[in-house]
Design a protein around this motif. Sequence first.
Motif, PDB file in Angstrom:
ATOM      1  N   ALA A   1       0.851  -1.182   0.000  1.00  0.00           N
ATOM      2  CA  ALA A   1       0.000   0.000   0.000  1.00  0.00           C
ATOM      3  C   ALA A   1       0.891   1.238   0.000  1.00  0.00           C
ATOM      4  N   LEU A   2       0.462   2.265  -0.703  1.00  0.00           N
ATOM      5  CA  LEU A   2       1.271   3.468  -0.871  1.00  0.00           C
ATOM      6  C   LEU A   2       1.538   4.184   0.442  1.00  0.00           C
ATOM      7  N   LEU A   3       0.578   4.185   1.361  1.00  0.00           N
ATOM      8  CA  LEU A   3       0.653   5.057   2.537  1.00  0.00           C
ATOM      9  C   LEU A   3       0.995   4.346   3.839  1.00  0.00           C
ATOM     10  N   LEU A   4       1.475   3.106   3.786  1.00  0.00           N
ATOM     11  CA  LEU A   4       1.878   2.446   5.026  1.00  0.00           C
ATOM     12  C   LEU A   4       3.022   3.223   5.676  1.00  0.00           C
ATOM     13  N   ARG A   5       2.900   3.473   6.971  1.00  0.00           N
ATOM     14  CA  ARG A   5       3.833   4.291   7.753  1.00  0.00           C
ATOM     15  C   ARG A   5       3.852   5.739   7.271  1.00  0.00           C
ATOM     16  N   VAL A   6       2.858   6.102   6.489  1.00  0.00           N
ATOM     17  CA  VAL A   6       2.632   7.488   6.088  1.00  0.00           C
ATOM     18  C   VAL A   6       1.312   7.970   6.691  1.00  0.00           C
TER      19      VAL A   6
ATOM     20  N   ASN B   1      -5.775  15.507   7.102  1.00  0.00           N
ATOM     21  CA  ASN B   1      -4.681  16.459   7.313  1.00  0.00           C
ATOM     22  C   ASN B   1      -3.420  15.898   6.668  1.00  0.00           C
ATOM     23  N   LEU B   2      -2.775  16.650   5.806  1.00  0.00           N
ATOM     24  CA  LEU B   2      -1.557  16.232   5.123  1.00  0.00           C
ATOM     25  C   LEU B   2      -0.424  17.164   5.527  1.00  0.00           C
ATOM     26  N   GLU B   3       0.656  16.597   6.078  1.00  0.00           N
ATOM     27  CA  GLU B   3       1.797  17.391   6.516  1.00  0.00           C
ATOM     28  C   GLU B   3       3.011  17.090   5.638  1.00  0.00           C
ATOM     29  N   LEU B   4       3.769  18.136   5.324  1.00  0.00           N
ATOM     30  CA  LEU B   4       5.017  18.000   4.559  1.00  0.00           C
ATOM     31  C   LEU B   4       6.139  18.543   5.437  1.00  0.00           C
ATOM     32  N   SER B   5       6.723  17.676   6.263  1.00  0.00           N
ATOM     33  CA  SER B   5       7.712  18.142   7.237  1.00  0.00           C
ATOM     34  C   SER B   5       9.084  18.385   6.619  1.00  0.00           C
ATOM     35  N   GLU B   6       9.321  17.834   5.418  1.00  0.00           N
ATOM     36  CA  GLU B   6      10.629  17.998   4.770  1.00  0.00           C
ATOM     37  C   GLU B   6      10.455  18.725   3.438  1.00  0.00           C
TER      38      GLU B   6
ATOM     39  N   GLU C   1      -5.041   8.303  -4.110  1.00  0.00           N
ATOM     40  CA  GLU C   1      -5.167   9.250  -5.215  1.00  0.00           C
ATOM     41  C   GLU C   1      -5.071  10.686  -4.719  1.00  0.00           C
ATOM     42  N   LEU C   2      -5.651  10.955  -3.547  1.00  0.00           N
ATOM     43  CA  LEU C   2      -5.596  12.301  -2.985  1.00  0.00           C
ATOM     44  C   LEU C   2      -4.153  12.708  -2.683  1.00  0.00           C
ATOM     45  N   VAL C   3      -3.401  11.836  -2.005  1.00  0.00           N
ATOM     46  CA  VAL C   3      -2.017  12.148  -1.646  1.00  0.00           C
ATOM     47  C   VAL C   3      -1.168  12.269  -2.904  1.00  0.00           C
ATOM     48  N   GLU C   4      -1.325  11.321  -3.818  1.00  0.00           N
ATOM     49  CA  GLU C   4      -0.523  11.341  -5.039  1.00  0.00           C
ATOM     50  C   GLU C   4      -0.798  12.601  -5.850  1.00  0.00           C
ATOM     51  N   SER C   5      -2.071  12.966  -6.015  1.00  0.00           N
ATOM     52  CA  SER C   5      -2.407  14.166  -6.790  1.00  0.00           C
ATOM     53  C   SER C   5      -1.877  15.426  -6.116  1.00  0.00           C
TER      54      SER C   5
ATOM     55  N   GLN D   1       9.040   1.907  -3.922  1.00  0.00           N
ATOM     56  CA  GLN D   1       9.885   3.091  -4.088  1.00  0.00           C
ATOM     57  C   GLN D   1       9.105   4.374  -3.827  1.00  0.00           C
ATOM     58  N   GLN D   2       7.840   4.409  -4.259  1.00  0.00           N
ATOM     59  CA  GLN D   2       7.017   5.579  -3.972  1.00  0.00           C
ATOM     60  C   GLN D   2       6.773   5.726  -2.472  1.00  0.00           C
ATOM     61  N   ASN D   3       6.541   4.603  -1.804  1.00  0.00           N
ATOM     62  CA  ASN D   3       6.328   4.614  -0.356  1.00  0.00           C
ATOM     63  C   ASN D   3       7.585   5.109   0.378  1.00  0.00           C
ATOM     64  N   VAL D   4       8.763   4.635  -0.067  1.00  0.00           N
ATOM     65  CA  VAL D   4      10.021   5.067   0.548  1.00  0.00           C
ATOM     66  C   VAL D   4      10.203   6.574   0.369  1.00  0.00           C
ATOM     67  N   TYR D   5       9.873   7.079  -0.799  1.00  0.00           N
ATOM     68  CA  TYR D   5      10.021   8.519  -1.040  1.00  0.00           C
ATOM     69  C   TYR D   5       9.141   9.325  -0.087  1.00  0.00           C
ATOM     70  N   LEU D   6       7.881   8.943   0.032  1.00  0.00           N
ATOM     71  CA  LEU D   6       6.966   9.686   0.913  1.00  0.00           C
ATOM     72  C   LEU D   6       7.455   9.670   2.353  1.00  0.00           C
ATOM     73  N   ARG D   7       7.915   8.500   2.809  1.00  0.00           N
ATOM     74  CA  ARG D   7       8.399   8.384   4.186  1.00  0.00           C
ATOM     75  C   ARG D   7       9.678   9.184   4.389  1.00  0.00           C
TER      76      ARG D   7
END
Length: 563
Positions: A324-329, A501-506, A375-379, A478-484
Amino acid sequence: MSSPHKPIRALIVVRLSRVTDATTSPERQLEACRTLCEQRGYEVVGVAQDLDVSAGLTTPFERPQLGDWLENRFHEVDVIVVYRMDRIVRRLLDLADLIRWGQTHSVSLVSATESFLDLTSTFGDIIALLVAKVAELELEAISSRISSAYHHNRQLGKWTGGAQVPWGYLPRQTDDGWRLFPDPEAVPVIHEVAERVLAGEPLRAIAHDLNERKVPTAKDRVNAHLDREAKGYEWTSGGLKRSMTLPTMLGYATVREPRRDATGEIMRDARGRKMYEAEDVLRGPDGSPVQRAEPILTKHVFDQLSAELAGRENRKEPTKRSNALLLRVIYCGVCGRPCYRLKGGQGRRPRYRCSSAQYKSTCGNGSVVMEELDELVESTVLNLMGDSERLQRVWDAGEDNGAELADLNNTLADLAGQLGRGPYRAGTPQRAALDANIEALDRRREELAAATTRPSGWTWQPTGETFRDWWESLDLTQQNVYLRTMGVKVTFDKRDELKLNLELSELQQMAAEVKTVGTIDSMTRTHATMAEYGIAGIEIRDGKAVAVLPTGERVEIPLGTAD
């Protein structure tokens, strides 16, 4: 002891530090011990034979065969018979422990060749301890002589043994002693691993592949080279990282110096054994590294590897492929626990659900459809970054010796700290040698400092590829690693109505890897301006940038209007 009507049961103990030592060969030890048993009428019930085992580095209880008898089979033995005392112990405390163990379990100790070592006799334990102290002092003298010879040979670049052969090399005897030579089977594997690491592949995946291909580890390669049985050791990401970043890859000799206290005395553990510092590069009299063998990696590649792997410390890569794309995200917005993937079934699509649902006491949060949230996070990420040109890291070798200079500065600081302590007081031979070493290192440091013009490091170069195209070329893991890696975090609360709620800490790191245009460019400039005023960060909420103030207050700024 056993009843007079029953034979005394004897365990014969055989030990050898090196199998090549003919003076106390296993056969000779065994023969002498059996002769004593026959003379005294002992019944031999077993032989504990530990070869290639040092009595100075192990206690009797730590040895493979003898340890099993002492811990688990002591009830089968009345007396332990050894060829000589140093075949079972070389340290006073070890003998004292063995004597105490024997008294507890009614087991005596007898030597086949030394009359003083016979704990069946009166005062036998006292005499044995006195002799053991003399033997311990002799061992210290022998160790000192061996250490001096080892140091001399190491300075000449010879292989002195006593440690694991570094990966990529095999020992071979030459006319002037043992040397290390590149292993023709391991070197291509090392080059392959270096390329894969620099291409961004996780170490866990590489280690798994090496195990699948049955690529032998350094230990098993040496075992095969010496015609020993392979143990089937497996690669791990930690072991692979350590091997690839050791200076032995450059052909340098390494050393582990004894740890010393504030007075300069060598520190010892509770068993009286020397304690050692971490492995470090061995340097010659002029302060330069001792070249022991032909390099496997160039300094250029080695520096890249070290920088790349050091930067992965906090990457938090998954231990297996993500499903899944958002595991640990994605995390629960109620209790903060991570969410897991809930399989769908009978018309129900896969969902993300708070992990508290697996326990008796839940937080009451619901679940969200996985596809919709993905789809929401990716978009959001693609709207933010998609049109920016992706940059790639390129290693700039620079024109300096920064790494060696840093090592020298650390070494000089350590040596200077010894001045005036213990044997390094003014006027002693040790102080004179220390002063000469410091002077040589300082000259080398001045040479390196004068040659420094541009530090080495990573630079970012354009690729001509948009972030969107690069993202779509990645697989799910690889997409999951990038997000994390970029600190992307999603939280949801579905108790009343769905709140996301979507946070971009980096955000700054995300921007550093692209040539920013559009939204990401506006946001990073806004973020830099807000940082001047101590604003903590930015969140994405309902198509707006939300500035997080130090007080916790949130101020909404519509995307694209950061100016």
